[in-house]
Each structure stands twice: as C-alpha cells, then as structure tokens.
Design an enzyme around this catalytic site. Structure first.
Site, PDB file in Angstrom:
ATOM      1  N   ASN A 204      57.208  68.624  17.689  1.00  0.00           N
ATOM      2  CA  ASN A 204      56.817  69.698  17.113  1.00  0.00           C
ATOM      3  C   ASN A 204      57.945  70.511  17.519  1.00  0.00           C
ATOM      4  O   ASN A 204      57.584  71.135  18.672  1.00  0.00           O
ATOM      5  CB  ASN A 204      55.229  70.108  17.523  1.00  0.00           C
ATOM      6  CG  ASN A 204      54.166  69.396  16.840  1.00  0.00           C
ATOM      7  OD1 ASN A 204      54.535  68.679  15.559  1.00  0.00           O
ATOM      8  ND2 ASN A 204      53.134  69.190  17.450  1.00  0.00           N
ATOM      9  N   GLU A 287      51.451  67.784  10.111  1.00  0.00           N
ATOM     10  CA  GLU A 287      50.947  68.928  10.902  1.00  0.00           C
ATOM     11  C   GLU A 287      51.516  70.048  11.144  1.00  0.00           C
ATOM     12  O   GLU A 287      51.933  70.888  12.127  1.00  0.00           O
ATOM     13  CB  GLU A 287      50.611  68.288  12.289  1.00  0.00           C
ATOM     14  CG  GLU A 287      49.788  67.040  12.168  1.00  0.00           C
ATOM     15  CD  GLU A 287      49.327  66.365  13.589  1.00  0.00           C
ATOM     16  OE1 GLU A 287      50.142  66.432  14.493  1.00  0.00           O
ATOM     17  OE2 GLU A 287      48.261  65.841  13.749  1.00  0.00           O
ATOM     18  N   ARG A 320      59.846  60.121  11.634  1.00  0.00           N
ATOM     19  CA  ARG A 320      58.438  59.439  11.839  1.00  0.00           C
ATOM     20  C   ARG A 320      57.693  59.334  10.487  1.00  0.00           C
ATOM     21  O   ARG A 320      57.778  60.336   9.604  1.00  0.00           O
ATOM     22  CB  ARG A 320      57.657  60.585  12.720  1.00  0.00           C
ATOM     23  CG  ARG A 320      58.322  60.585  14.194  1.00  0.00           C
ATOM     24  CD  ARG A 320      57.807  61.619  15.109  1.00  0.00           C
ATOM     25  NE  ARG A 320      56.748  60.693  15.460  1.00  0.00           N
ATOM     26  CZ  ARG A 320      55.614  61.403  15.820  1.00  0.00           C
ATOM     27  NH1 ARG A 320      55.321  62.613  15.066  1.00  0.00           N
ATOM     28  NH2 ARG A 320      54.498  60.997  16.390  1.00  0.00           N
ATOM     29  N   ARG A 337      42.859  59.126   5.649  1.00  0.00           N
ATOM     30  CA  ARG A 337      43.835  59.461   6.427  1.00  0.00           C
ATOM     31  C   ARG A 337      44.728  57.972   6.743  1.00  0.00           C
ATOM     32  O   ARG A 337      45.947  57.954   6.768  1.00  0.00           O
ATOM     33  CB  ARG A 337      43.364  60.145   7.682  1.00  0.00           C
ATOM     34  CG  ARG A 337      44.698  60.208   8.570  1.00  0.00           C
ATOM     35  CD  ARG A 337      44.107  61.236  10.118  1.00  0.00           C
ATOM     36  NE  ARG A 337      44.994  61.271  10.866  1.00  0.00           N
ATOM     37  CZ  ARG A 337      45.079  61.852  11.829  1.00  0.00           C
ATOM     38  NH1 ARG A 337      43.829  62.762  12.138  1.00  0.00           N
ATOM     39  NH2 ARG A 337      46.022  61.806  12.910  1.00  0.00           N
ATOM     40  N   LYS A 361      53.714  54.945  13.865  1.00  0.00           N
ATOM     41  CA  LYS A 361      52.769  54.561  15.176  1.00  0.00           C
ATOM     42  C   LYS A 361      51.899  53.129  14.685  1.00  0.00           C
ATOM     43  O   LYS A 361      52.005  52.609  13.612  1.00  0.00           O
ATOM     44  CB  LYS A 361      51.534  55.702  14.855  1.00  0.00           C
ATOM     45  CG  LYS A 361      52.153  57.072  15.066  1.00  0.00           C
ATOM     46  CD  LYS A 361      50.967  57.812  15.383  1.00  0.00           C
ATOM     47  CE  LYS A 361      51.492  59.431  15.765  1.00  0.00           C
ATOM     48  NZ  LYS A 361      50.577  60.339  16.198  1.00  0.00           N
ATOM     49  N   ASP A 366      45.894  57.274  14.504  1.00  0.00           N
ATOM     50  CA  ASP A 366      46.723  58.178  15.397  1.00  0.00           C
ATOM     51  C   ASP A 366      46.213  57.669  17.098  1.00  0.00           C
ATOM     52  O   ASP A 366      45.408  58.266  17.743  1.00  0.00           O
ATOM     53  CB  ASP A 366      46.132  59.757  15.270  1.00  0.00           C
ATOM     54  CG  ASP A 366      46.959  60.665  15.990  1.00  0.00           C
ATOM     55  OD1 ASP A 366      47.851  60.202  16.800  1.00  0.00           O
ATOM     56  OD2 ASP A 366      46.554  61.941  16.072  1.00  0.00           O
ATOM     57  N   GLU A 388      55.828  52.741  17.173  1.00  0.00           N
ATOM     58  CA  GLU A 388      55.523  53.645  18.080  1.00  0.00           C
ATOM     59  C   GLU A 388      54.301  53.685  18.872  1.00  0.00           C
ATOM     60  O   GLU A 388      53.281  53.406  18.184  1.00  0.00           O
ATOM     61  CB  GLU A 388      55.540  55.041  17.376  1.00  0.00           C
ATOM     62  CG  GLU A 388      55.321  56.300  18.249  1.00  0.00           C
ATOM     63  CD  GLU A 388      55.623  57.524  17.314  1.00  0.00           C
ATOM     64  OE1 GLU A 388      56.059  57.875  16.437  1.00  0.00           O
ATOM     65  OE2 GLU A 388      54.939  58.490  17.896  1.00  0.00           O
ATOM     66  N   GLU A 394      46.721  60.365  25.581  1.00  0.00           N
ATOM     67  CA  GLU A 394      45.787  61.186  24.711  1.00  0.00           C
ATOM     68  C   GLU A 394      44.367  60.794  24.123  1.00  0.00           C
ATOM     69  O   GLU A 394      43.452  61.627  24.712  1.00  0.00           O
ATOM     70  CB  GLU A 394      46.663  61.623  23.385  1.00  0.00           C
ATOM     71  CG  GLU A 394      45.856  62.800  22.484  1.00  0.00           C
ATOM     72  CD  GLU A 394      46.710  63.208  21.326  1.00  0.00           C
ATOM     73  OE1 GLU A 394      47.805  62.571  21.063  1.00  0.00           O
ATOM     74  OE2 GLU A 394      46.182  63.628  20.570  1.00  0.00           O
ATOM     75  N   GLU A 510      36.968  51.235  26.012  1.00  0.00           N
ATOM     76  CA  GLU A 510      36.469  51.198  24.461  1.00  0.00           C
ATOM     77  C   GLU A 510      35.014  51.099  24.647  1.00  0.00           C
ATOM     78  O   GLU A 510      34.121  51.597  23.927  1.00  0.00           O
ATOM     79  CB  GLU A 510      37.057  49.811  24.143  1.00  0.00           C
ATOM     80  CG  GLU A 510      36.583  49.469  22.440  1.00  0.00           C
ATOM     81  CD  GLU A 510      37.100  48.477  21.965  1.00  0.00           C
ATOM     82  OE1 GLU A 510      37.631  47.635  22.830  1.00  0.00           O
ATOM     83  OE2 GLU A 510      37.483  48.273  20.762  1.00  0.00           O
TER      84      GLU A 510
HETATM   85  C1  GCV Z   1      53.026  66.024  18.815  1.00  0.00           C
HETATM   86  C2  GCV Z   1      48.630  63.824  17.463  1.00  0.00           C
HETATM   87  C3  GCV Z   1      48.466  64.566  18.522  1.00  0.00           C
HETATM   88  C4  GCV Z   1      49.540  65.974  18.531  1.00  0.00           C
HETATM   89  C5  GCV Z   1      51.020  65.211  18.231  1.00  0.00           C
HETATM   90  C6  GCV Z   1      50.738  64.246  16.731  1.00  0.00           C
HETATM   91  C7  GCV Z   1      52.144  63.503  16.627  1.00  0.00           C
HETATM   92  O1  GCV Z   1      48.142  64.437  16.447  1.00  0.00           O
HETATM   93  O2  GCV Z   1      47.466  65.303  18.717  1.00  0.00           O
HETATM   94  O3  GCV Z   1      49.662  66.502  19.573  1.00  0.00           O
HETATM   95  O4  GCV Z   1      51.773  66.088  18.127  1.00  0.00           O
HETATM   96  O5  GCV Z   1      49.716  63.203  17.101  1.00  0.00           O
HETATM   97  O6  GCV Z   1      52.157  62.508  16.893  1.00  0.00           O
HETATM   98  O7  GCV Z   1      53.148  64.264  16.032  1.00  0.00           O
END
Ligand code: GCV
Length: 679
Positions: A204, A287, A320, A337, A361, A366, A388, A394, A510
């Site tokens: 971001n 996003e 990405r 999604r 990813k 996510d 990825e 997180e 989990e």
């Molecule tokens: C960097 C998730 C995270 C975001 C992150 C996003 C991404 O949604 O919560 O913080 O943003 O993944 O991989 O770009």
C-alpha cells in the site's frame, strides 16, 4: 566488510556459539569479490573469537585443495573455494569431505556464502566422517521477503502494516534510520537461511513512500548497500499512479506513450543509482490502490508497461493477484471473494511479459489459518507465478500466540492441483517467480516480538531453498542454531519442550479459532481476537452464513458460487462432493446442518465444541511446560518474553473458545454432548 556485533539485540539463529566449529578450525578461502570477502569476514570473526585461523588466496581457482597445500603454511580443515567445480546453474554449492578437509565450492559467489552457512548449520558434524560430494541447489531461484513497512507511520496501520515486532528496521518517523547496522545484521540472518531478495516498503504505497522511486531513491540505495554484501537484491513497491502523482502527467494509462516513456526514464535512473536493483512490487486495483482498471486496461497491460521498463536491466515486476471487490453488499450472495483472483487473472494467461511474476497468495482469500490452495496455481501455465505466504502472523495470532507455520506452508507447497497429473505448487513456483513472503521482522529486541516466531522466518527461507524439507527437521535446525547445544545445560529437555510447544501449534491455533476452514471471525480492523459476526455484514466479504440450522459457504457449482469449478477436474470433483471434501475445509466449500457428521465421526457442532475445549487445554499445557523449564536454561529475558506471550495466548484462546462455543450453542440450541460449560 565487518560482521555486525549487536549487544542489545538477540542474535536469533546466528549467535557467536553457532560459529564455534568453524571458528576453532583452519579455513582457507579461495577467490575474490564482495561476497567472497563477506564469507572471509564471517570466518575471520569466528576465528578471532574461538582461536582458529583463516587464510585467503584471492586468485585461487582449479584444484583448490592442492592450492591450499601449495600455500605452504599447513593444511586446512575447511576450504571455501570459488571455482569451476560447483553446480553451474544458480547459487548452489558443492560440499565434500575427504582426507580431513571439508570442501565447499561454488561457481557463484552467493553459493559460497550459502555453503559457509550450511557448514555453520552442520556444526562439528561438518568436520567428522568423510562425505561424498553433495550438490546443494536451491529449488527456487528467487526467495524473497516483502516488507509492509511505511516510511511515515500510517494513522491506522502504524509504521509497519500488520507488523507485530516493533518499528521498521528501515524507517523511523518519516525518514531512513540513521544507523543501518541492524539492516546488515538482518541481511546476514536472511542470507543464512537462503533468502536473496527483499522489498523494503509497503505494497500500500502512500504519498511519501511513492517518492522512494524518485526523490528518496538515495534511501533505497543506502539500504541496498547493506543487503548487497549478503547477496540480497532490493526491490521497491511502487504506485501504479506514479506517472501522475510523481511525474505530473495527466494519466497513468499503460497504453499512453508518455506513460511508457516515463516508466522507462525513471527506471533507468533507478539502475544508475542501484545497478543490482531487483525490480518493482505492485498492488494494483486492490483495497484502494490505483491500477489499470481506471483506464479500461487489463492487468497484463498494467504489468507489462513496468516490465518493459525493467527488462533492459534484468529487473522483474512482482504483480500481485490480490484483486477483489471490497465494496460488496452482504445481501448479494453471488459475489464470492474466493473466486476473484482466478476470475481476474486466469483469462490473462500468456499475456504477461517473461519478467512479470504474478504473485499469488497461497489461498484464495487472505492468509487465513486454513484455506484451500489457490486454484490460480493450476490455471496459468503460460505465466510465471510466485507463491505468496505470510510470515507475519496477521491471522494466526500476531506473534502473541505460538504458531509455527512451516507445517502449513509445507502442505501448500506439496499440494498437487492436478491430483497426480501435474506439478506441485512448489514446482509451479520453482519454474516461475519463486517463493515470496511478508516478513515478520522488526525493530523488536527479539526481531519478531515473540521469540519463537523467529522460527517462522527461518523456516520460510529454508522451504524456499528446499520445499521438501520436513518442518520438524527445520525446527531442529533452528533450535540447534539458536540455542546451541554445547552452550545449553540440558539441550534435550529444551528441544523436547520446543517441539511440544511448536510442532502442532498451527493446528492448536486452528482448534480454538474459526472452525473447519470457515476463516475470519476476527475483530475487523486489527484482525486479533474473536468477533464471529465482525465481517458478516461488511463490504469486505461474508464468511460464515451461520443461522439456526447450519453454517458454511456453498461454493459448489451445483448450488453455490461455483468456486469449486476453478480447480482442475480431480479437486473440483472432490471439493464439490460433500462426501469427499476434506473435513478441515468442509465449511469453506459447503453449507451444512449442525448435525452433519464429519469423516471423523462427530457432528459439526460437536466438533466445534470439542476442538475449542481441546485447543485451550493445549495452550494451558504449553504454558505449564514453559514454566517448568529450569531457570537459566535459556536467556532469562527470552524466557520472560515467551512466558508473557503464553499468558496472553491462553487468555485470548479462552476468549475465542467461549465466544465461538456460546455463539454456536445459541444459534443451534444443541448442547455439548460432554456437558462442559458453555455460556
Ligand atoms: C498490505 C490483507 C491485510 C492488508 C494488506 C493486504 C494485502 O488484506 O489485512 O493489511 O495490505 O492483505 O495483502 O495487500
């Protein structure tokens, strides 16, 4: 070149003791160049500490053992030689031992460094019995960590987005840190487990960070200078809108000639400043980040304009695939999604330039605790795909909970999307853009907040080098390096304790969080702790659809969103079928009644109760085991930190247990068959 010695920072998996075996011996380093000098500096420092000796023959090639003898002042125990005898391709090395000499040779200087760190890993056993020559090659040419670090602390996300390890290693309060010694120490840690690329700012890309490409490029060059001696190339996250926001153009349309010229010009300047620059990482149309959709262009159009600018210099674009609609209406059940990456990108297969890595990813949503493997890996054979992962925890306890992730990653890498008919995910990454992960390291004294989370970063590097390594073996490597047995009073007790805490910690996590692949149920925003309905009515997506009769997302082709159809036939059929769908992913693919009986023989609702009670018990047991360790077995500060985190893990696990069990008891009205306390 000198090896940093930081007294106020935990040495992670490279404590001085780990170098004892090398440092007590006589080493000959043959060859020259920056990376050879790094290897020389490592050995020199170890010898200074432990009394060994090191000689350097800058020009030596060919028969290095003979050269060693010819050097005249006695034999060597270890010869590190840049020569023509190592593997010709990549940054691997050859390791052999004969006649009392351990030989590491490599064609590529980075291979020599990897070989030295391998000898460090082996410790005294590198100097024991003879070894026939072993070729060590990395499976992935590119093994990269992404930092989601902001230069200016973001009002919501802070200095490091999803960072749980203190500040950024690079940036502080809007500028580059003045002392970059720690970056060198980080480079050393990364190189020692095989990582060879790093991006230094958040995907971001905010206003200040965008200017790293132009006005602040000097900062990136300073960081690159720290990584270079360890063979690590620096990459930069850039904003797709940069031609407008930085270049003053009226458009960032990838078909616009001025835009193409701007990227070419800016990129040429980057390479004048940083000749070994790795390339760009781009999050576009995701996003809130700008992207090619604004101009009616495809993501291939967008990625290719950057790729063309980088190509003359050998750079790559990591583009990405995390593109989805985050303005959904929860009333609309057709939007899924999970489908998004495949829907957007699979039709573009074959349209990306060779120097584009499509960074996907590992799961379709996510980085959840449990997701199926992304169907994109099987859908784009004519595209270079990078897989990825997320080392930063997180959604897996934010480095307050023990969650050793190597077993999850191993499953992902070993997954065979074609069900016996094609390559594994690791093979897809190996021929494509390699393995990439969001780093969990920061300015924290222990690097990763939770000291045991260091093992995740180490394991990521090792799996990127060798995806078939057993996670328990990797953990043993990490334990032996971090808590060197010869310097530990009872190494076997410590090993048993760490395995007990970590081996199954992903499954434990989990157990007490979202059940059976459903995901989320976390507090919106910070993503920590339980909130069953936190996202259920939000624009970011809907995840569990629980009502009084049942739970789960129908993603079948027969009656649901059709996501199962994105897999090749074998897995599409397996996931489509209620009978064949693996238990752990049941609720990801199917909406079922609470009394649906799993393959394990228990109903869904009873599974929810059982696992939530079991998960908390496992954490309580881990906490007691850690408390029982004799004082002084590990560094007291480390012991205290882990103990504090286990306290928080137990508190949080209880909260998860009680909220999840209570929520589903209230929804379903079904009592726990064992009569345990539910609120
Ligand atoms: C960097 C998730 C995270 C975001 C992150 C996003 C991404 O949604 O919560 O913080 O943003 O993944 O991989 O770009």
């Amino acid at each position: 070149m000198s090896v940093p010695e930081l007294t106020d920072v935990h040495p992670a998996w490279l404590p001085p003791e780990a170098f004892r075996a090398v440092g007590t011996r006589r080493t000959l380093v043959c060859g020259d160049g920056p990376l050879v000098r790094t290897a020389l500096a490592e050995v020199t420092q170890a010898c200074r500490r432990y009394g060994g000796a090191v000689r350097h023959l800058p020009a030596a090639t060919g028969d290095v053992v003979a050269a060693a003898v010819a050097a005249g002042d006695g034999p060597s125990d270890l010869v590190l030689a840049l020569s023509g005898t190592g593997p010709a391709d990549g940054d691997g090395f050859l390791l052999a031992r004969a006649a009392g000499v351990t030989l590491v040779s490599a064609d590529d200087p980075a291979g020599l460094l990897h070989g030295l760190f391998h000898v460090v890993r082996l410790g005294a056993s590198a100097f024991g019995a003879d070894r026939p020559a072993e070729q060590h090659r990395s499976a992935m040419r590119r093994r990269m960590v992404n930092h989601w670090d902001n230069v200016v602390a973001h009002p919501v996300m802070g200095q490091v987005e999803r960072g749980y390890s203190g500040g950024s290693l690079f940036w502080q309060d809007g500028t580059l840190r003045t002392d970059l010694t720690r970056v060198t120490a980080y480079a050393r840690l990364l190189a020692s487990c095989g990582i060879n690329a790093v991006s230094v700012n958040n995907v971001n890309v905010h206003a200040t960070e965008a200017s790293l490409l132009t006005d602040r490029l000097g900062d990136v060059a300073a960081i690159a200078a720290r990584f270079r001696p360890y063979g690590i190339r620096v990459h930069l996250s850039v904003s797709f809108a940069a031609p407008v926001t930085l270049g003053g153009l009226s458009t960032a349309d990838p078909h616009d000639a001025q835009v193409r010229a701007w990227w070419a010009r800016i990129t040429a300047r980057v390479y004048e400043t940083i000749p070994d620059f790795g390339g760009y990482v781009v999050k576009a149309d995701s996003e809130g980040q700008p992207g090619p959709f604004a101009y009616g262009r495809s993501h291939a159009d967008g990625a290719n304009v950057l790729a063309d600018a980088l190509a003359p210099f050998g750079g790559v674009v990591d583009w990405r695939a995390f593109v989805y609609n985050h303005h959904q209406d929860w009333r609309d059940r057709s939007t899924d999604r999970a489908r998004a990456a495949h829907d957007h990108f699979a039709p573009l297969d074959g349209e990306f330039r060779d120097n584009v890595h499509l960074q996907v990813k590992h799961g379709p949503i996510d980085f959840q605790t449990r997701e199926p493997v992304s169907p994109v890996f099987a859908a784009m054979p004519a595209t270079r795909i990078a897989v990825e992962l997320q080392v930063t925890q997180e959604y897996t306890g934010q480095q307050r909970h023990v969650c050793y992730l190597a077993p999850m990653w191993s499953e992902v890498l070993g997954f065979d999307p074609w069900d016996g008919e094609g390559p594994s995910v690791a093979d897809v990454a190996a021929v494509g853009g390699g393995l990439v992960a969001v780093s969990n390291a920061g300015a924290d004294r222990f690097w990763t907040g939770h000291p045991l989370a260091q093992a995740n970063l180490y394991a990521f590097g090792r799996l990127a080098w060798s995806p078939w390594l057993d996670p328990a073996t990797i953990l043993d490597e990490w334990i032996d390096l971090t808590f060197v047995p010869s310097a530990t009073a009872d190494p076997e007790l410590l090993r048993r304790t760490l395995h007990a805490l970590m081996d199954h910690s992903w499954q434990t996590y989990e157990q007490y969080t979202a059940p059976l692949g459903i995901g989320f149920m976390v507090r919106p925003g910070d993503h920590y702790g339980p909130d069953v309905d936190g996202y259920e009515y939000s624009p970011w997506g809907t995840y569990h659809f629980a009502d009084r009769d049942g739970i789960g997302v129908d993603r079948t082709q027969a009656s649901g969103t059709g996501f199962t159809g994105q897999y090749p036939p074998g897995w599409a059929a397996a996931y489509e079928s209620l009978d064949r769908c693996p238990d752990e992913l049941l609720l990801f693919f199917h909406h079922v009644p609470y009394d649906h009986v799993l393959h394990s023989g228990v109903t869904v609702i009873q599974h929810i109760y059982d696992t939530h009670f079991a998960g908390v018990e496992a954490v309580a047991e881990a906490q007691q085991r850690w408390e029982r360790l004799p004082a002084g077995l590990v560094d007291p500060a480390l012991h205290t930190r882990v103990a504090e985190r286990l306290d928080e893990q137990l508190r949080c696990a209880r909260e998860w247990r009680d909220q999840i069990n209570t929520y589903f008891f209230r929804k379903s009205g079904v009592p726990d068959a064992c009569g345990r306390r539910i609120f």
